[in-house]
Design a protein around this motif. Structure first.
Motif, PDB file in Angstrom:
ATOM      1  N   LYS A 158     -59.450  10.827  -3.612  1.00  0.00           N
ATOM      2  CA  LYS A 158     -60.403  11.823  -3.146  1.00  0.00           C
ATOM      3  C   LYS A 158     -59.931  12.378  -1.804  1.00  0.00           C
ATOM      4  N   ALA A 159     -60.411  13.579  -1.472  1.00  0.00           N
ATOM      5  CA  ALA A 159     -60.045  14.196  -0.197  1.00  0.00           C
ATOM      6  C   ALA A 159     -60.516  13.319   0.955  1.00  0.00           C
ATOM      7  N   PRO A 160     -59.793  13.283   2.087  1.00  0.00           N
ATOM      8  CA  PRO A 160     -58.591  14.082   2.308  1.00  0.00           C
ATOM      9  C   PRO A 160     -57.380  13.515   1.563  1.00  0.00           C
ATOM     10  N   VAL A 198     -50.998  20.058   0.267  1.00  0.00           N
ATOM     11  CA  VAL A 198     -51.949  18.991   0.597  1.00  0.00           C
ATOM     12  C   VAL A 198     -52.886  19.431   1.715  1.00  0.00           C
ATOM     13  N   LYS A 199     -52.335  19.983   2.768  1.00  0.00           N
ATOM     14  CA  LYS A 199     -53.157  20.432   3.893  1.00  0.00           C
ATOM     15  C   LYS A 199     -54.132  21.524   3.467  1.00  0.00           C
ATOM     16  N   ALA A 211     -59.458  23.699   1.915  1.00  0.00           N
ATOM     17  CA  ALA A 211     -60.231  24.503   0.957  1.00  0.00           C
ATOM     18  C   ALA A 211     -61.426  23.741   0.396  1.00  0.00           C
ATOM     19  N   LEU A 212     -61.338  22.428   0.333  1.00  0.00           N
ATOM     20  CA  LEU A 212     -62.408  21.622  -0.256  1.00  0.00           C
ATOM     21  C   LEU A 212     -63.599  21.421   0.679  1.00  0.00           C
ATOM     22  N   ASN A 215     -53.782  25.199  -4.590  1.00  0.00           N
ATOM     23  CA  ASN A 215     -53.328  24.051  -3.810  1.00  0.00           C
ATOM     24  C   ASN A 215     -53.592  22.723  -4.502  1.00  0.00           C
ATOM     25  N   GLY A 216     -54.704  22.633  -5.271  1.00  0.00           N
ATOM     26  CA  GLY A 216     -54.943  21.437  -6.065  1.00  0.00           C
ATOM     27  C   GLY A 216     -53.886  21.277  -7.140  1.00  0.00           C
TER      28      GLY A 216
END
Length: 240
Positions: free
Chosen positions: A37-39, A73-74, A79-80, A107-108
């Motif tokens: 999960k993010a990050p 990744v960044k 964006a999320l 990006n995902g």
């Protein structure tokens, strides 16, 4: 951490590396990636950046992994933030993302596609097992026919994109290509979906330093660095 504890951890890490010198834990790493999960974070390569030479050069690997993938990744993490998809696992994000969520889509996809791609490459020469060869023959008629179909998918993808070998819901194999950073897990965006078990990045940044505009030469070189052991692990997981 006390010195004794540090030495113990370092020793265990060294033993793990010796037990898996060619990165054969890649399938497990992929599972961890999908559940992450993010990050999100940039996964490390399991081989040196010059390990794939002369087929994929060191500078390309360094720029591709350390710069391009790191940027995905960044940008995905950024964006999320505040998105309805924030907090979901990567596989869930890919399944739910739509064309309206362009930054997450691009990006995902870029994060997943590259994370998978690195695991599918290896310096040691491998070949498909009898089981995987039989599955390929059953779906395409022969390995040569499959190879031609995959090469055509990679060479004819207009502009940037990817070529894929996937396991469909019926268990059969299929070759597809997708534009940009789309992938077969994006059920809201891709016509033919499935579990990817082989992938080739045909963005120009993946090959231009060495092959310039000769994409077919890069596609041909790819067959020399495929980690077929990892492909089979992904095939077995997709069939369960």
């Amino acid at each position: 951490m006390h010195k004794r504890e540090f030495l113990k951890v370092a020793s265990l890490a060294g033993l793990a590396a010796m037990a898996d010198p060619k990165g054969l834990f890649a399938a497990e790493n992929k599972k961890a990636l999908l559940a992450e999960k993010a990050p999100f974070t940039l996964p490390a390569l399991s081989y040196a950046t010059d390990a794939l030479e002369p087929y994929i050069d060191k500078m390309t690997m360094e720029i591709h992994h350390d710069k391009h993938h790191a940027a995905y990744v960044k940008n995905l993490n950024d964006a999320l933030k505040g998105s309805p998809l924030e907090g979901l696992e990567l596989e869930q994000i890919l399944a739910k993302v739509t064309a309206k969520e362009a930054a997450i889509r691009n990006n995902g996809g870029g994060h997943y596609n590259h994370s998978l791609f690195w695991t599918l490459l290896g310096a040691q020469k491998t070949t498909p097992s009898a089981k995987l060869s039989a599955a390929i023959n059953a779906s395409f008629g022969s390995f040569e026919a499959f190879q031609t179909k995959f090469n055509d998918a990679a060479k004819t993808q207009f502009g940037s994109g990817w070529a894929w070998l996937i396991v469909k819901k019926d268990g059969k194999l299929a070759v597809i290509n997708t534009p940009n950073q789309d992938n077969p897990l994006m059920t809201e965006l891709v016509k033919e979906t499935g579990k990817p078990i082989l992938a080739l990045d045909v963005w120009e940044h993946a090959y231009y330093l060495k092959y310039q505009n000769k994409r077919p030469d890069y596609v041909a070189a790819f067959w020399n660095v495929i980690n077929w052991n990892e492909v089979e692990k992904l095939y077995d997981a997709a069939k369960k």
